[in-house]
Design a protein around this motif. Sequence first.
Motif, mmCIF file in Angstrom:
data_model
loop_
_atom_site.group_PDB
_atom_site.id
_atom_site.type_symbol
_atom_site.label_atom_id
_atom_site.label_comp_id
_atom_site.label_asym_id
_atom_site.label_seq_id
_atom_site.Cartn_x
_atom_site.Cartn_y
_atom_site.Cartn_z
ATOM 1 N N ARG A 57 51.740 12.945 -13.493
ATOM 2 C CA ARG A 57 52.220 14.164 -14.141
ATOM 3 C C ARG A 57 51.206 14.688 -15.153
ATOM 4 O O ARG A 57 50.994 15.905 -15.294
ATOM 5 C CB ARG A 57 53.552 13.860 -14.830
ATOM 6 N N ASP A 61 49.181 18.371 -15.539
ATOM 7 C CA ASP A 61 49.273 19.154 -16.771
ATOM 8 C C ASP A 61 47.971 19.163 -17.547
ATOM 9 O O ASP A 61 47.960 19.495 -18.739
ATOM 10 C CB ASP A 61 50.396 18.590 -17.657
ATOM 11 N N GLU A 110 50.659 15.322 -26.741
ATOM 12 C CA GLU A 110 50.323 16.300 -25.701
ATOM 13 C C GLU A 110 51.333 16.250 -24.567
ATOM 14 O O GLU A 110 51.690 17.295 -24.003
ATOM 15 C CB GLU A 110 48.922 16.021 -25.178
ATOM 16 N N SER A 113 54.699 18.076 -25.362
ATOM 17 C CA SER A 113 54.700 19.538 -25.281
ATOM 18 C C SER A 113 54.844 20.050 -23.846
ATOM 19 O O SER A 113 54.827 21.263 -23.636
ATOM 20 C CB SER A 113 53.406 20.100 -25.878
ATOM 21 N N THR A 114 55.004 19.166 -22.867
ATOM 22 C CA THR A 114 55.186 19.559 -21.472
ATOM 23 C C THR A 114 56.667 19.553 -21.110
ATOM 24 O O THR A 114 57.460 18.855 -21.746
ATOM 25 C CB THR A 114 54.413 18.611 -20.543
ATOM 26 N N SER A 116 58.136 18.084 -18.719
ATOM 27 C CA SER A 116 58.579 16.775 -18.223
ATOM 28 C C SER A 116 59.096 15.881 -19.338
ATOM 29 O O SER A 116 59.856 14.945 -19.074
ATOM 30 C CB SER A 116 57.424 16.069 -17.503
ATOM 31 N N GLU A 132 52.308 23.866 -13.538
ATOM 32 C CA GLU A 132 51.547 23.091 -14.503
ATOM 33 C C GLU A 132 51.422 23.888 -15.791
ATOM 34 O O GLU A 132 51.615 25.108 -15.803
ATOM 35 C CB GLU A 132 50.158 22.749 -13.951
ATOM 36 N N VAL A 133 51.113 23.195 -16.871
ATOM 37 C CA VAL A 133 50.950 23.848 -18.164
ATOM 38 C C VAL A 133 49.455 23.992 -18.450
ATOM 39 O O VAL A 133 48.609 23.403 -17.781
ATOM 40 C CB VAL A 133 51.636 23.039 -19.287
#
Length: 422
Positions: A57, A61, A110, A113-114, A116, A132-133
């Motif tokens: 994941r 990202d 980090e 902040s996603t 997931s 995706e971010v």
Amino acid sequence: QINVYTLGTCFLKFRRLLGLKLEIIDPALYIYRFAAHLSLDEKANQVAMTALRLVARMKRDWIVAGRRPAGICAAALLIASRAHGFERQHHDVTKVLRVCGLTVMNRVKEFESTPSAGLTLDEFHKNDIEGEVDPPRYTQNRIREARAKAIADNNVELLTSGALDNPRMKGKNASRWRRPKNTTEHKRQYAEMYQEVETELKDTLEETENIGEPGTEPKNDSVISFRRAEQHPESYHGISTLHAEIHYPRGPNNRPVILPNQATAEELAAPTQKAEDKLNFEEWKTGVPDEAADELEFFFRSDDEVREREAVFNAQNKEYIETQQQKENDRLLAEAASKAKLEDEAAQEEKRGQYLKKSRSRKRKDGDPNELTTEEALLEVVRTRKISRKINYDALSNLFDDTGNFSLLDDKGKKEEEEGMV
């Protein structure tokens, strides 16, 4: 001893100079290795599987790109162990993977902040978020530029609204960038020293450019390296609000952030550095100064010299090379034999399952239903004692009749048996 960071810096410079292309190490390769050292007991495999999904994941990202694999692996194991109920802190994984605790916490923030990060453990394993971010560094730079633009536009309302706060922080830490920074005596001395050096360099440069032949006018088109910083000096001093003064943001190089409309033509130009490729040594040598060309010949070997030395090495280490080749061949043969054995066992187990299903469908005419027939007793012995894996279950099935007894008696034997019963 040599500092590892200095050694790494030199290695990266040589890699860039020689155009070496090195494969990026996948952090997933270290998951199982380090998970075994975290005292996870019987859940070690489950934690490792969750950590592998976390690494995958993070790749999507853009968290893995440009990062050291040890920090990614440590963050994934820390998050996975906590998700499975283990009380692990960042110092537990830093001792095993030998990375800085701040690096681990940055990777964790980090990931927070996603999207997931908002899923439960079951949802994370079952659902796969599409898309995706943006990369973390890209997001941070855009926030810095937005703050710099707000200060340049004197937009106090936007600066104090919280819209430009750090999304990776929570509570008061998110708005820490708006509070004045404490200036230590050490920083103040360094600032004064840099200011004095800058002033001296500017004065020296102006004096050098203004010196000319008698009767010539001084040059006014001098190019000073500090001119870009003087184009908008008022915007670099920050802005005062009701409660405090917000300083102008600075980048990772500790220089003021440059907005697109403030960049020079050189900065806006396309990069001239070629993409990473194999170094053309002959072309590179043409740019070497003449006084260093002779010394350069001793540093690098030509292709002919490389082939000669390779032939000498192979001749002197012929026995070692043959031994290593034999070990590699033995390893490949062992892997092929193991794979064939597993496939054979799987096929035997499949045939055995089909045979058991067929034998259970036969109905007994007499006797206790819990009592094993001759066929089932023989099959149980074969299964428990592991007599052989090469069992022909079709031939074994022909040994018994529908009642589960032997069916090897011929017609004469059956007739004599029937007369004896009469």
